[in-house]
Design a protein around this motif. Structure first.
Motif, mmCIF file in Angstrom:
data_model
loop_
_atom_site.group_PDB
_atom_site.id
_atom_site.type_symbol
_atom_site.label_atom_id
_atom_site.label_comp_id
_atom_site.label_asym_id
_atom_site.label_seq_id
_atom_site.Cartn_x
_atom_site.Cartn_y
_atom_site.Cartn_z
ATOM 1 N N GLN A 11 0.837 -1.203 0.000
ATOM 2 C CA GLN A 11 0.000 0.000 0.000
ATOM 3 C C GLN A 11 0.872 1.253 0.000
ATOM 4 O O GLN A 11 0.594 2.202 -0.729
ATOM 5 N N ALA A 12 1.919 1.247 0.818
ATOM 6 C CA ALA A 12 2.821 2.400 0.883
ATOM 7 C C ALA A 12 3.501 2.612 -0.459
ATOM 8 O O ALA A 12 3.587 3.742 -0.952
ATOM 9 N N THR A 13 3.970 1.546 -1.078
ATOM 10 C CA THR A 13 4.647 1.652 -2.364
ATOM 11 C C THR A 13 3.712 2.205 -3.426
ATOM 12 O O THR A 13 4.085 3.104 -4.184
ATOM 13 N N SER A 14 2.487 1.696 -3.492
ATOM 14 C CA SER A 14 1.557 2.193 -4.516
ATOM 15 C C SER A 14 1.183 3.645 -4.247
ATOM 16 O O SER A 14 1.030 4.426 -5.186
ATOM 17 N N THR A 15 1.040 4.053 -2.993
ATOM 18 C CA THR A 15 0.744 5.449 -2.666
ATOM 19 C C THR A 15 1.907 6.342 -3.075
ATOM 20 O O THR A 15 1.703 7.395 -3.681
ATOM 21 N N LEU A 150 11.923 5.137 8.824
ATOM 22 C CA LEU A 150 11.049 3.971 8.681
ATOM 23 C C LEU A 150 9.629 4.400 8.315
ATOM 24 O O LEU A 150 8.995 3.815 7.440
ATOM 25 N N GLN A 151 9.156 5.435 8.982
ATOM 26 C CA GLN A 151 7.780 5.871 8.781
ATOM 27 C C GLN A 151 7.515 6.354 7.360
ATOM 28 O O GLN A 151 6.465 6.057 6.781
ATOM 29 N N ILE A 152 8.458 7.083 6.765
ATOM 30 C CA ILE A 152 8.233 7.608 5.415
ATOM 31 C C ILE A 152 8.098 6.485 4.397
ATOM 32 O O ILE A 152 7.438 6.628 3.383
ATOM 33 N N ASN A 153 8.715 5.340 4.681
ATOM 34 C CA ASN A 153 8.613 4.189 3.778
ATOM 35 C C ASN A 153 7.388 3.326 4.048
ATOM 36 O O ASN A 153 6.916 2.641 3.158
ATOM 37 N N GLU A 154 6.884 3.357 5.267
ATOM 38 C CA GLU A 154 5.779 2.475 5.646
ATOM 39 C C GLU A 154 4.423 3.161 5.701
ATOM 40 O O GLU A 154 3.403 2.519 5.515
ATOM 41 N N ASP A 155 4.401 4.447 5.978
ATOM 42 C CA ASP A 155 3.152 5.168 6.200
ATOM 43 C C ASP A 155 2.868 6.096 5.014
ATOM 44 O O ASP A 155 3.492 7.150 4.878
ATOM 45 N N PRO A 156 1.925 5.721 4.167
ATOM 46 C CA PRO A 156 1.641 6.536 2.983
ATOM 47 C C PRO A 156 1.274 7.984 3.316
ATOM 48 O O PRO A 156 1.697 8.900 2.617
ATOM 49 N N GLN A 157 0.517 8.196 4.375
ATOM 50 C CA GLN A 157 0.109 9.562 4.711
ATOM 51 C C GLN A 157 1.303 10.402 5.150
ATOM 52 O O GLN A 157 1.397 11.586 4.820
ATOM 53 N N PHE A 158 2.242 9.798 5.881
ATOM 54 C CA PHE A 158 3.445 10.526 6.295
ATOM 55 C C PHE A 158 4.247 10.952 5.069
ATOM 56 O O PHE A 158 4.717 12.088 4.973
#
Length: 172
Positions: A11-15, A150-158
């Motif tokens: 999901q993060a990658t597609s976002t 870590l968050q910028i790679n895992e959390d699409p909203q971040f």
């Protein structure tokens, strides 16, 4: 990784891809340079072209010396670099050399964290006679920013928030 982690990563990658689909590397680099000029208002001679040149020179050096197969400077890496710079570059920077050293250290951390190769030489990122300061700064950035990295790679909203801050010039 478990199935939930795989789904979140997908999901993060597609976002990230959707957000960056119309993003221009040159435009994002220009915005990063403008941010650095705003942040470092004590440096009256700082031009937006200066940070662009520092970053491009390292990227080209690594490419032409076969340390990487492709340019590292792409929209996603510029967003990541902006995140590091906005939390590391101080408004009290008093010289171009100091700013260049800090920006190149952030660039090295970005390379080491999200780069495609297993390792990069530190030499192109280190200013003359400052290797001890470079490694201390590298460790400091890594300690302070590991959660956000870590968050910028895992959390699409971040990621979207950082990207939007870069685009809008909101530097807090």
């Amino acid at each position: 990784m478990d199935a939930c982690a795989d789904v979140l990563l997908d999901q993060a990658t597609s976002t990230h891809e959707m957000v960056l689909k119309d993003a221009s590397t040159d435009e994002l680099l220009r915005l990063l340079s403008e941010f650095l000029c705003r942040r470092c208002c004590l440096l009256k001679d700082l031009s937006p072209e200066d940070p662009l040149m520092w970053l491009r020179m390292v990227d080209i050096f690594l490419l032409f010396n076969n340390f990487q197969r492709h340019c590292f400077i792409v929209p996603g890496s510029v967003v990541f670099l902006y995140m590091l710079c906005r939390h590391t570059v101080s408004a009290e920077v008093s010289s171009m050399k100091e700013l260049q050293a800090v920006v190149l250290t952030c660039f090295y951390v970005a390379y080491a964290y999200i780069g495609h190769e297993l390792g990069y030489p530190a030499m192109p990122f280190i200013m003359k006679k400052t290797s001890t300061v470079f490694w201390k700064r590298t460790l400091d950035i890594t300690k302070r920013m590991s959660g956000e990295m870590l968050q910028i790679n895992e959390d699409p909203q971040f990621f979207v928030d950082i990207f939007t801050a870069l685009q809008n010039g909101t530097d807090h």
